[in-house]
Design an enzyme around this catalytic site. Structure first.
Site, PDB file in Angstrom:
ATOM      1  N   THR A 132       3.881  -0.487   0.264  1.00  0.00           N
ATOM      2  CA  THR A 132       4.734   0.065  -0.783  1.00  0.00           C
ATOM      3  C   THR A 132       4.579   1.566  -0.868  1.00  0.00           C
ATOM      4  OG1 THR A 132       4.316  -1.979  -2.002  1.00  0.00           O
ATOM      5  CG2 THR A 132       5.384  -0.207  -3.205  1.00  0.00           C
ATOM      6  N   SER A 133       3.375   2.055  -0.633  1.00  0.00           N
ATOM      7  CA  SER A 133       3.076   3.470  -0.840  1.00  0.00           C
ATOM      8  C   SER A 133       3.880   4.368   0.079  1.00  0.00           C
ATOM      9  CB  SER A 133       1.579   3.725  -0.632  1.00  0.00           C
ATOM     10  OG  SER A 133       1.154   3.243   0.638  1.00  0.00           O
ATOM     11  N   PRO A 152      -4.515   2.449  -8.245  1.00  0.00           N
ATOM     12  CA  PRO A 152      -4.782   3.476  -7.233  1.00  0.00           C
ATOM     13  C   PRO A 152      -3.574   4.359  -6.936  1.00  0.00           C
ATOM     14  CG  PRO A 152      -4.675   1.296  -6.227  1.00  0.00           C
ATOM     15  CD  PRO A 152      -4.714   1.090  -7.705  1.00  0.00           C
ATOM     16  N   HIS A 167      -2.988 -12.331   1.418  1.00  0.00           N
ATOM     17  CA  HIS A 167      -3.583 -11.025   1.677  1.00  0.00           C
ATOM     18  C   HIS A 167      -4.991 -10.949   1.097  1.00  0.00           C
ATOM     19  CE1 HIS A 167       0.768 -10.314   1.892  1.00  0.00           C
ATOM     20  NE2 HIS A 167       0.463  -9.421   2.811  1.00  0.00           N
ATOM     21  N   ARG A 184       1.075  -6.224  -5.903  1.00  0.00           N
ATOM     22  CA  ARG A 184       0.177  -7.363  -5.736  1.00  0.00           C
ATOM     23  C   ARG A 184      -0.761  -7.549  -6.907  1.00  0.00           C
ATOM     24  NH1 ARG A 184      -0.961  -6.237   0.649  1.00  0.00           N
ATOM     25  NH2 ARG A 184       1.177  -6.656   1.303  1.00  0.00           N
TER      26      ARG A 184
END
Length: 585
Positions: A447-448, A555, A220, A541
């Site tokens: 994931t969010s 974040p 990624h 990650r």
């Protein structure tokens, strides 16, 4: 560097899927809502479906492996973002054979969470489900990393061997066991000399000098824990091979399967040269190469680099590897096939594909008669719209930069759904929160999406228990956030101190439990988010980057602080949250 032709957060992912289905109409069928693709034919002996998926940008994985001898279904997410669980659910439901379905998931937090939720939903429908976790990346094999090794190019090996075994008529348990053994027998390591192009800026996502390499890079675009000096290719490959070979478990006995995989911008000329170096390095160590695969199978957009995967073959695996398969990316021989019963008339023509994030921007305005929870959601959406660039920068420093797109896209859809549902005065706070939870659970990947969706669903339940028309009710927030935090920890496995959104939610819950107000909870959430800048990540990650993330806040935690600030209204800690966002600049 010129700007790319597509932007990953919007229409082009769906358009690319439609283009792929059009180009390979004899092999795959497209279903655009929710986006997934299905193989048109299957081996006549197959009784168990195989489904995988992951973020776009890794092509040809996974859509290029749809077909007899390989996968029956694939769910693509946005670029570098896991598909949301409803995509996996629909792909699994469609692809399941008489014996059930096996889900193959790369070990990234968002992928694991969404596939796990989809598996539970399929089981509730009576479908037998097996799960295979691919975790081959040696660069992330650390006792300090609670997330475990990442799943990378060994996914191709797992899917090929499982596809051949499924064609033999094997059932769910047998295939899941085989997949686990293949994953355990495989290790990979990747290196890059140039980062992928950031689709937003058109510039490399990180800078490397002409004599530098990123050793241990992720698919990624994640950086490694350290940058190294660039050695000659024979020395570089010898080092890679030594590390990977030493990490393989004892056993096997049938030689090694070698995969030399390009990361997007590496030429076939270079990759074949790498394979020759790999073979010579293995020969010097007395290791035998049973077979090899060379090409770009798991890209990181246009990163210039390659990975080396070694699989210690057990008896019978080489026959599975060489068994017939037919797909856009990996075709070997031919096999008797029949039309896949799961495609049928429900498959939609490629031209019908729609966008993935077509909702308009949210301006934070609140209609007359809106309940307190709806006012909170709309204010939060407007704040995230404004802070999108900062959230993206924070996530790019700690991972792949998709968080800003994900949470903004989800909140845009929430606002669009609320607007479409009619006047706000007809809608209770519980209804607004429930709608928001459904959007994040069913339409937002990574994931969010599911984490925020679970939390909003629990807030909706608390508002419903409070009568559905809660004002800025601290007790309802206390109960809802407490239940939401528990759900997030239960599904995602994160604990306070792991550098995730839990680090903002946990202090907010404790502030409310101690009798504090929503303003107190917002201040506690902001302080918790700020504290994440001083710790190494153990989940997500960012866990793969070691000390490189220290100095900037997580974040997800910042977004939770923004939600609590929106709930507290004018009493929220605006300056503190603004400071958190500024850390990404």
């Amino acid at each position: 560097m010129s700007a790319p032709f597509v932007h990953p957060a919007h229409e082009p992912v769906a358009r690319a899927a439609a283009g792929f289905a059009r180009a390979h109409a004899d092999l795959v069928a497209l279903r655009p809502e929710p986006l997934h693709l299905l193989a048109r034919t299957r081996h006549e002996g197959r009784r168990t479906g195989l489904v995988s998926g992951g973020g776009a940008g890794h092509e040809p994985l996974h859509v290029g492996l749809l077909g007899p001898g390989l996968l029956d279904g694939a769910a693509p997410g946005l670029v570098f973002t896991s598909p949301h669980n409803r995509q996996v659910l629909e792909a699994g439901r469609s692809a399941a054979g008489p014996e059930g379905v096996v889900l193959v998931v790369k070990n990234y937090t968002g992928d694991v969470v969404n596939f796990r939720i989809a598996a539970e939903r399929l089981r509730l429908e009576g479908v037998r489900v097996g799960e295979v976790l691919v975790d081959d990346d040696l660069a992330t094999d650390s006792a300090d990393n609670a997330a475990g090794r990442r799943g990378t190019a060994a996914t191709v090996v797992v899917e090929k061997l499982l596809g051949a075994a499924a064609d033999e008529g094997r059932g769910v348990d047998d295939l899941a066991d085989l997949g686990a053994r293949v994953a355990a027998a495989s290790r990979s390591l990747a290196v890059a000399s140039r980062a992928q192009t950031d689709p937003t800026t058109g510039e490399p996502a990180f800078a490397l000098g002409p004599d530098e390499l990123e050793l241990g890079v992720g698919i990624h675009g994640e950086r490694a824990e350290r940058t190294v000096a660039r050695p000659p290719l024979p020395d570089l490959v010898d080092d890679l091979v030594g590390q990977v070979l030493d990490a393989l478990p004892a056993g096997g006995g049938d030689g090694l399967l070698v995969v030399v995989n390009g990361l997007g911008a590496t030429t076939q000329l270079e990759l074949y040269a790498v394979l020759e170096e790999v073979a010579e390095a293995l020969g010097r160590r007395g290791a035998a190469v049973a077979d090899a695969l060379v090409g770009t199978y798991v890209a990181a957009l246009d990163m210039h680099g390659f990975s080396v995967t070694l699989t210690a073959l057990e008896p019978g695996w080489l026959d599975l590897w060489r068994a017939p398969s037919s797909s856009a990316a990996l075709t070997r021989g031919s096999a008797p096939v029949v039309d896949a019963p799961w495609v049928g008339g429900g498959a939609t023509a490629p031209a019908a594909a729609g966008g993935t994030d077509g909702a308009p921007a949210a301006d934070g305005s609140v209609p007359e008669g809106a309940s307190a929870p709806e006012r909170t959601l709309r204010r939060w959406a407007g704040d995230v719209e404004t802070a999108h660039g900062d959230l993206t920068r924070l996530d790019r420093l700690a991972g792949d930069g998709d968080f800003g797109d994900n949470v903004r896209g989800g909140l845009r859809r929430v606002v669009a759904r609320l607007d479409a549902d009619g006047p706000a005065s007809r809608r209770s706070g519980a209804d607004a929160l429930a709608a928001a939870g459904e959007v994040f659970l069913d339409e937002v990947g990574g994931t969010s999406g599911p984490m925020v969706g679970l939390m909003l669903a629990e807030l909706a339940a608390a508002a419903e228990r409070a009568g559905g028309e809660t004002a800025a009710d601290d007790a309802a927030w206390r109960d809802g956030l407490r239940a939401g935090l528990a759900a997030v920890r239960r599904v995602g496995g994160a604990e306070p101190g792991d550098r995730t959104l839990v680090d903002a939610l946990d202090p907010a819950v404790r502030a409310l439990a101690d009798g504090g107000s929503l303003a107190d909870a917002a201040a506690a959430a902001a302080a918790g988010a700020d504290a994440t800048a001083r710790v190494r990540a153990r989940r997500g990650r960012a866990a793969y980057l070691g000390d490189r993330v220290v100095g900037t806040p997580d974040p997800g935690a910042v977004a939770m602080a923004m939600l609590l600030r929106a709930a507290a209204g004018d009493a929220g800690p605006g300056d503190a949250v603004a400071g958190l966002l500024a850390a990404g600049r």
